[in-house]
Design an enzyme around this catalytic site. Structure first.
Site, PDB file in Angstrom:
ATOM      1  N   CYS A   6     -16.631 -84.350 -21.019  1.00 47.84           N
ATOM      2  CA  CYS A   6     -17.360 -83.366 -21.819  1.00 47.84           C
ATOM      3  C   CYS A   6     -16.636 -82.945 -23.093  1.00 47.84           C
ATOM      4  CB  CYS A   6     -17.694 -82.149 -20.952  1.00 47.84           C
ATOM      5  SG  CYS A   6     -19.018 -81.122 -21.670  1.00 47.84           S
ATOM      6  N   LYS A  28      -9.733 -83.170 -16.738  1.00 48.94           N
ATOM      7  CA  LYS A  28     -10.237 -82.796 -18.060  1.00 48.94           C
ATOM      8  C   LYS A  28      -9.104 -82.203 -18.884  1.00 48.94           C
ATOM      9  CE  LYS A  28     -14.136 -80.236 -20.129  1.00 48.94           C
ATOM     10  NZ  LYS A  28     -15.344 -79.448 -19.800  1.00 48.94           N
ATOM     11  N   GLU A  63     -20.252 -84.390 -15.015  1.00 48.89           N
ATOM     12  CA  GLU A  63     -19.091 -83.541 -14.742  1.00 48.89           C
ATOM     13  C   GLU A  63     -19.406 -82.609 -13.560  1.00 48.89           C
ATOM     14  OE1 GLU A  63     -16.526 -80.286 -17.411  1.00 48.89           O
ATOM     15  OE2 GLU A  63     -18.491 -81.000 -18.068  1.00 48.89           O
TER      16      GLU A  63
END
Length: 644
Positions: A180, A117, A48
């Protein structure tokens, strides 16, 4: 590469980086792309925000960092031109005055999709909502109900798909992306992606490290890959991130359908990478069998076709990275005792329930001094103990015949005495001789009639003994013998409860050794270990001149370790003969040649398909190792199916 067999070579990479130095970071990423190409990697995943670093904090607001990130991204795109690889890179991206934490999918010099995200952690050490907007905001409500507000973005004059509703597909496999925290949410993005068809999930992460988190994260990834039948590739930030308040370890994992294939070494001082293959055929088979696993291919997810260049050099890279254990039915080293106890408990409780239900006074079992009857005897003894019955209610019958050796006879007699069961010795030589004379068969003609007559006589004796003592006959034949049809029809193929029917031969041997070393006393241990070392034999042909076993099963049908390998991958996954042979050649490299493996695989397939009639009327018996050959359970097949 062996993509024709369903393998996709993937890499989880952790580049050495400098916070906010996009040029340096892009160069390190390119170095790892080059390294991955040399290994024939098809998809490489970076952490990330790998272009900028995760710990840039308020620098994310600066125009300079945002511009530098785009320059670095463009540099990586240019580097991938004409390269046969898909690259997943993390970087911030400004869209309509909102900043998103994104994963960029790059191949052949182009960004083919951008995934923002969804879940932004904002507790403890995390402040992501201070800098980024959620990818969920890209859509009016949610991915299942709406029209995208920002379906594409403009990058260097090209319209690029943008959103959390992207699913990527090559001609050989499909994949999805989560970032994540998306994995840590109550409903991970990977769940919906897998339902929509993604076979591999790539997670670009910057999860920091604290004590215990490594093991927890490993369990979570393994469980998620099992829950949605997917491959899961995870990589997280490592060396170079700021340690102002937190530390990053560079954690990498590659899992597949509940199995952790590779775990990278953490806290590396330089760039690191793990590489292995995801078996998409295996995933498709489990999804096919799971009728609850359905997806609407025409739903609200956008399917992005990705066409990476193909490389002739990849086809020559062998062997593949992943490891195939020689004995897939045996426990892994970390849980041997627990695994063996589970198997024995399953057998004991299956027999226990049958014994109670029939109100039988005894268990009747034939004891030969071989592996299978030994394991069955131990289960009978443990069952009697569990019920609080006397071990004398287990009636052991040894029936020496033409091929019984002194070694097996003595072991049978002494083992029964050591465990305290009732002992009966009924020689069958005279009975078999009379029977063969009655049917006009030459006693010196040692053919299938000669052998099977003895097996059926033994079964007749056991059945009659069960009637006499109000008992049930406990079968001793194992799963491997059922698969090969290595049993006499209406002989040892038949019993009133087949306690070993769910246990393959390699596991039978392992369990007897485990019981010797962990359950029974010293003299019993010695006997059991000698039985483990005794060649597997039906002992139906006369012994040699020294009284030793002359008939060895594995000389006739082949090594059981090979057959159990074939059985596992054929029964569990339905793999092709070509794929099983390839896997076996890797697992048994240096043990058997490819020609030997091919020979015994042909024997296995021929016997498996021609001997179904014996399995179609097999007795009840407990499923133990996740697959079985019961016609009432896992395996239903016509007895007259054709085989090429």
């Amino acid at each position: 590469m062996t993509t024709n067999l369903g393998y996709v070579r993937v890499a989880a990479a952790v580049p050495k980086m400098r916070v906010a130095d996009c040029k340096y970071n892009a160069n390190e990423i390119k170095k790892q792309i080059k390294e991955a190409l040399q290994e024939g990697v098809e998809v490489i995943c970076f952490p990330e925000l790998s272009l900028t670093g995760y710990t840039c904090a308020d620098l994310f607001f600066t125009q300079q960092l945002q511009q530098d990130a785009l320059i670095g991204l463009k540099d990586i795109c240019a580097y991938t031109r004409d390269l046969p690889i898909i690259v997943l890179v993390g970087s911030p991206l400004k869209v309509d005055n909102n900043l998103y934490n994104c994963a960029f999918v790059i191949t052949d010099g182009e960004v083919v999709g951008v995934v923002p995200k969804i879940n932004l952690p904002n507790t403890g050490e995390f402040y992501e909502k201070r800098w980024f907007s959620s990818g969920r905001d890209v859509l009016e409500n949610n991915v299942n109900s709406i029209r995208p507000r920002i379906p594409t973005i403009e990058l260097w004059g090209n319209d690029v798909p943008f959103g959390i509703d992207l699913l990527f597909a090559t001609k050989d496999y499909s994949f999805g992306i989560e970032i994540c925290e998306d994995l840590w949410s109550p409903l991970p993005a990977s769940t919906q992606l897998a339902i929509q068809g993604a076979e591999i999930i790539f997670n670009l992460s910057s999860s920091n490290c604290v004590t215990g988190k490594h093991e927890f994260r490993q369990r979570m990834i393994t469980q998620q890959s099992a829950r949605v039948h997917c491959g899961y590739v995870y990589t997280s930030s490592g060396i170079g991130e700021s340690t102002t308040d937190i530390v990053f370890s560079g954690s990498t994992y590659i899992a597949e359908n509940g199995d952790m294939l590779e775990i990278g070494e953490r806290f590396q001082m330089d760039s690191s990478m793990i590489i292995t293959e995801i078996d998409v055929e295996r995933l498709r088979i489990d999804r096919q069998r799971n009728t609850n696993f359905t997806h609407d291919k025409h739903g609200h997810y956008r399917h992005i076709n990705v066409a990476p260049l193909e490389s002739d050099s990849q086809s020559s890279i062998a062997p593949i990275h992943r490891h195939f254990p020689k004995t897939p039915f045996l426990p892994k080293r970390t849980n041997c005792a627990e695994y063996c106890e589970d198997v024995l408990n399953l057998q004991v409780h299956g027999l226990l329930r049958r014994w109670q239900h029939t109100h039988a006074e005894s268990l009747v079992i034939g004891i030969s001094g071989g592996l299978d009857s030994t394991l069955a005897l131990l289960v009978c003894v443990l069952t009697a103990d569990r019920l609080g019955y006397s071990r004398s209610q287990v009636i052991g019958v040894t029936m020496p015949g033409f091929g019984t050796s002194d070694r097996t006879y003595n072991n049978a007699i002494e083992l029964m005495g050591q465990v305290g069961i009732s002992i009966h010795e009924i020689p069958i030589r005279d009975m078999a001789t009379q029977h063969l004379n009655d049917i006009g068969h030459d006693i010196h003609q040692h053919d299938i009639t000669y052998e099977n007559a003895q097996a059926r006589i033994r079964t007749l004796i056991l059945m009659d003994m069960a009637n006499k003592y109000n008992g049930i006959v406990v079968g001793t034949g194992d799963m491997s013998e059922l698969a090969l049809g290595w049993a006499t029809y209406c002989g040892d193929q038949m019993s009133m409860y087949g306690i070993n029917a769910g246990v393959p031969k390699t596991l039978v041997r392992y369990l007897v050794k485990y019981a010797a070393e962990n359950i029974f006393g010293e003299r019993t241990r010695e006997i059991l270990l000698d039985i483990v070392d005794t060649p597997v034999s039906p002992e139906l042909l006369p012994t040699d001149e020294d009284g030793n076993i002359a008939q060895k099963t594995e000389d006739k049908v082949g090594p059981y370790e090979l057959h159990d390998f074939f059985l596992y991958y054929f029964l569990r996954y339905g793999f092709t003969r070509e794929k099983i042979a390839y896997m076996a050649s890797l697992a048994f490299d240096g043990v058997y040649t490819e020609e030997v493996i091919e020979h015994w695989l042909n024997v296995f397939m021929r016997r498996f398909f021609t001997q179904q009639f014996k399995r179609s009327c097999m007795p009840d018996g407990p499923k133990v190792v996740g697959v079985s050959l019961s016609p009432r359970g896992d395996w239903r097949m016509p007895s007259d199916v054709a085989i090429n």
